[in-house]
Design a protein around this motif. Structure first.
Motif, PDB file in Angstrom:
ATOM      1  N   ILE A   1       1.645   1.168  -6.133  1.00  0.00           N
ATOM      2  CA  ILE A   1       2.206   2.479  -6.305  1.00  0.00           C
ATOM      3  C   ILE A   1       3.763   2.490  -6.541  1.00  0.00           C
ATOM      4  N   ASP A   2       4.216   3.101  -7.362  1.00  0.00           N
ATOM      5  CA  ASP A   2       5.378   3.182  -7.855  1.00  0.00           C
ATOM      6  C   ASP A   2       5.900   4.556  -7.697  1.00  0.00           C
ATOM      7  N   CYS A   3       7.119   4.937  -7.175  1.00  0.00           N
ATOM      8  CA  CYS A   3       7.641   6.298  -6.907  1.00  0.00           C
ATOM      9  C   CYS A   3       9.153   6.483  -7.002  1.00  0.00           C
ATOM     10  N   GLY A   4       9.668   7.574  -7.306  1.00  0.00           N
ATOM     11  CA  GLY A   4      11.232   7.615  -7.780  1.00  0.00           C
ATOM     12  C   GLY A   4      11.516   8.902  -7.144  1.00  0.00           C
ATOM     13  N   ALA A   5      12.711   9.154  -6.834  1.00  0.00           N
ATOM     14  CA  ALA A   5      13.325  10.412  -6.254  1.00  0.00           C
ATOM     15  C   ALA A   5      14.880  10.975  -6.825  1.00  0.00           C
ATOM     16  N   LEU A   6      14.963  11.987  -6.839  1.00  0.00           N
ATOM     17  CA  LEU A   6      16.187  12.307  -7.353  1.00  0.00           C
ATOM     18  C   LEU A   6      16.759  13.280  -6.265  1.00  0.00           C
ATOM     19  N   LEU A   7      17.710  13.177  -5.708  1.00  0.00           N
ATOM     20  CA  LEU A   7      18.615  13.647  -4.644  1.00  0.00           C
ATOM     21  C   LEU A   7      20.037  13.978  -4.820  1.00  0.00           C
ATOM     22  N   GLU A   8      20.650  15.034  -4.805  1.00  0.00           N
ATOM     23  CA  GLU A   8      21.906  15.320  -4.984  1.00  0.00           C
ATOM     24  C   GLU A   8      22.475  14.308  -6.317  1.00  0.00           C
ATOM     25  N   GLY A   9      21.615  14.614  -7.134  1.00  0.00           N
ATOM     26  CA  GLY A   9      22.028  13.819  -8.566  1.00  0.00           C
ATOM     27  C   GLY A   9      21.861  12.483  -8.715  1.00  0.00           C
ATOM     28  N   TRP A  10      21.182  11.804  -7.662  1.00  0.00           N
ATOM     29  CA  TRP A  10      21.310  10.367  -7.616  1.00  0.00           C
ATOM     30  C   TRP A  10      19.572   9.927  -7.546  1.00  0.00           C
ATOM     31  N   ALA A  11      19.223   8.737  -8.117  1.00  0.00           N
ATOM     32  CA  ALA A  11      18.141   8.314  -8.109  1.00  0.00           C
ATOM     33  C   ALA A  11      17.720   7.031  -7.475  1.00  0.00           C
ATOM     34  N   GLY A  12      16.633   7.031  -6.943  1.00  0.00           N
ATOM     35  CA  GLY A  12      16.036   5.975  -6.295  1.00  0.00           C
ATOM     36  C   GLY A  12      14.681   5.563  -6.718  1.00  0.00           C
ATOM     37  N   ASP A  13      14.152   4.209  -6.665  1.00  0.00           N
ATOM     38  CA  ASP A  13      13.000   3.901  -7.462  1.00  0.00           C
ATOM     39  C   ASP A  13      12.442   2.566  -6.578  1.00  0.00           C
ATOM     40  N   SER A  14      11.069   2.643  -6.315  1.00  0.00           N
ATOM     41  CA  SER A  14      10.745   1.729  -5.636  1.00  0.00           C
ATOM     42  C   SER A  14       8.938   1.423  -5.949  1.00  0.00           C
ATOM     43  N   ALA A  15       8.438   0.267  -5.513  1.00  0.00           N
ATOM     44  CA  ALA A  15       6.925   0.281  -5.645  1.00  0.00           C
ATOM     45  C   ALA A  15       6.431  -0.804  -4.611  1.00  0.00           C
ATOM     46  N   LEU A  16       5.272  -0.767  -4.322  1.00  0.00           N
ATOM     47  CA  LEU A  16       4.619  -1.615  -3.563  1.00  0.00           C
ATOM     48  C   LEU A  16       2.889  -1.859  -3.724  1.00  0.00           C
ATOM     49  N   SER A  17       2.726  -3.003  -3.501  1.00  0.00           N
ATOM     50  CA  SER A  17       1.063  -3.208  -3.735  1.00  0.00           C
ATOM     51  C   SER A  17       0.390  -3.589  -2.498  1.00  0.00           C
ATOM     52  N   PHE A  18      -0.926  -2.924  -2.326  1.00  0.00           N
ATOM     53  CA  PHE A  18      -1.658  -3.458  -1.275  1.00  0.00           C
ATOM     54  C   PHE A  18      -3.150  -3.335  -1.757  1.00  0.00           C
ATOM     55  N   VAL A  19      -3.917  -3.604  -0.659  1.00  0.00           N
ATOM     56  CA  VAL A  19      -5.587  -3.685  -0.695  1.00  0.00           C
ATOM     57  C   VAL A  19      -5.869  -2.563   0.006  1.00  0.00           C
ATOM     58  N   VAL A  20      -6.603  -1.649  -0.436  1.00  0.00           N
ATOM     59  CA  VAL A  20      -7.522  -0.677   0.456  1.00  0.00           C
ATOM     60  C   VAL A  20      -8.827  -1.358   0.926  1.00  0.00           C
ATOM     61  N   GLY A  21      -9.242  -1.320   2.228  1.00  0.00           N
ATOM     62  CA  GLY A  21     -10.151  -1.633   2.859  1.00  0.00           C
ATOM     63  C   GLY A  21     -10.358  -3.305   3.048  1.00  0.00           C
ATOM     64  N   THR A  22     -11.505  -3.960   2.716  1.00  0.00           N
ATOM     65  CA  THR A  22     -11.546  -5.468   2.893  1.00  0.00           C
ATOM     66  C   THR A  22     -11.139  -6.239   1.811  1.00  0.00           C
ATOM     67  N   PRO A  23      -9.947  -6.812   1.904  1.00  0.00           N
ATOM     68  CA  PRO A  23      -9.118  -7.591   0.886  1.00  0.00           C
ATOM     69  C   PRO A  23      -9.791  -8.698   0.398  1.00  0.00           C
ATOM     70  N   ARG A  24      -9.763  -9.159  -1.167  1.00  0.00           N
ATOM     71  CA  ARG A  24     -10.014 -10.511  -1.336  1.00  0.00           C
ATOM     72  C   ARG A  24      -8.622 -11.471  -1.257  1.00  0.00           C
ATOM     73  N   PRO A  25      -9.118 -12.619  -0.461  1.00  0.00           N
ATOM     74  CA  PRO A  25      -7.807 -13.636  -0.468  1.00  0.00           C
ATOM     75  C   PRO A  25      -7.019 -13.736  -1.685  1.00  0.00           C
ATOM     76  N   ALA A  26      -7.592 -13.714  -2.770  1.00  0.00           N
ATOM     77  CA  ALA A  26      -6.836 -13.869  -3.876  1.00  0.00           C
ATOM     78  C   ALA A  26      -5.921 -12.831  -4.222  1.00  0.00           C
ATOM     79  N   ASP A  27      -6.212 -11.640  -3.817  1.00  0.00           N
ATOM     80  CA  ASP A  27      -5.439 -10.580  -3.942  1.00  0.00           C
ATOM     81  C   ASP A  27      -4.156 -10.538  -3.086  1.00  0.00           C
ATOM     82  N   LEU A  28      -4.532 -11.045  -1.889  1.00  0.00           N
ATOM     83  CA  LEU A  28      -3.498 -11.137  -0.776  1.00  0.00           C
ATOM     84  C   LEU A  28      -2.363 -12.042  -1.340  1.00  0.00           C
ATOM     85  N   THR A  29      -2.700 -13.159  -1.997  1.00  0.00           N
ATOM     86  CA  THR A  29      -1.976 -14.229  -2.241  1.00  0.00           C
ATOM     87  C   THR A  29      -1.067 -13.970  -3.630  1.00  0.00           C
ATOM     88  N   LEU A  30      -1.804 -13.029  -4.571  1.00  0.00           N
ATOM     89  CA  LEU A  30      -0.981 -12.228  -5.540  1.00  0.00           C
ATOM     90  C   LEU A  30       0.123 -11.537  -5.154  1.00  0.00           C
TER      91      LEU A  30
END
Length: 258
Positions: free
Chosen positions: A99-128
């Motif tokens: 998930i990547d998300c941004g915001a504009l507040l008072e004329g300034w931008a922020g931008d960030s992203a994270l990755s995660f697994v829903v439910g039961t994870p594959r070990p390889a995905d957690l390593t990635l």
């Protein structure tokens, strides 16, 4: 042209970054098996609305895009690396979500992203995902006055390559400020000691994008936005907005509220 931000401006960008952090936290908490990507987009949209912030994603249309982007988040699942459009897809057990998300507040931008697994994870995905987070940490650690853009790129690329992962060609981090995308570009691989010198007041979005299969190539999906791995392997994407200061890197989108 690279704009150096004042300390006051960096504080204002921190406020925008904290809106992004809250939106990502809310989305992560809401993500579960059976929840749709559109529902996650609505969660983020509500956080932005409550903060009085706008979205730099919604309606954004760069030169490569066939249509304006329709969401306030990019929601990329499994083999989608970045720029996934939030739609009616309902998350399934074991999905790897970025998930990547941004915001504009008072004329300034922020931008960030994270990755995660829903439910039961594959070990390889957690390593990635772990490797992507280490690459981001390495890139941030290199974002100090006196270093160069190439030092950030080299730090990220070293973590990715040593773990055997591919690095997306032609896409990477960027400057950020009044606009979501500003100079300079911040590659995810490069030679140390090369590129633009880092100075107090520069603000960068640092964002490793890792491909599990080890290859670098990708393609655009029919929607013209979503970028997918050519080999069908999974991908992870993490990002923070970081200010370079004389006292060290300041993570403006930190989800611990600092």
């Amino acid at each position: 042209m690279v704009e150096l931000k004042t300390d006051t401006s960096i504080d204002a960008m921190h406020a925008a970054g904290q809106v992004v952090a809250r939106a990502l936290t809310a989305v992560r908490q809401a993500a579960d098996v059976g929840v749709s990507l559109l529902e996650l987009d609505a969660v983020a949209h509500e956080v932005l609305r409550e903060a009085g912030a706008g979205s730099p994603f919604l309606g954004y249309r760069p030169s490569f895009a066939p249509t304006p982007f329709p969401g306030v988040i990019c929601a990329s699942v499994n083999d989608a690396i970045v720029h996934g459009i939030p739609d009616g897809y309902r998350l399934r057990d074991g999905d790897l979500v970025s998930i990547d998300c941004g915001a504009l507040l008072e004329g300034w931008a922020g931008d960030s992203a994270l990755s995660f697994v829903v439910g039961t994870p594959r070990p390889a995905d957690l390593t990635l995902i772990g490797a992507a987070e280490r690459a981001l940490e390495a890139g941030i650690a290199a974002a100090v006055v006196g270093n160069r853009i190439g030092d950030i790129a080299h730090a990220i690329g070293t973590v990715c390559r040593s773990a055997g992962y591919g690095i997306m060609e032609d896409f990477g981090g960027h400057g950020i400020g009044r606009h979501m995308h500003e100079d300079p570009g911040v590659p995810n691989e490069g030679r140390p000691g090369r590129g633009l010198p880092l100075r107090h007041g520069m603000v960068l979005a640092i964002e490793p994008m890792l491909i599990a299969g080890g290859r670098d190539d990708y393609h655009a999906a029919p929607d013209g936005w979503t970028l997918r791995t050519n080999d069908g392997s999974r991908a992870a994407h993490v990002e923070h907005t970081v200010a370079i200061t004389e006292s060290g890197p300041r993570v403006l989108t930190s989800r611990d509220g600092l």
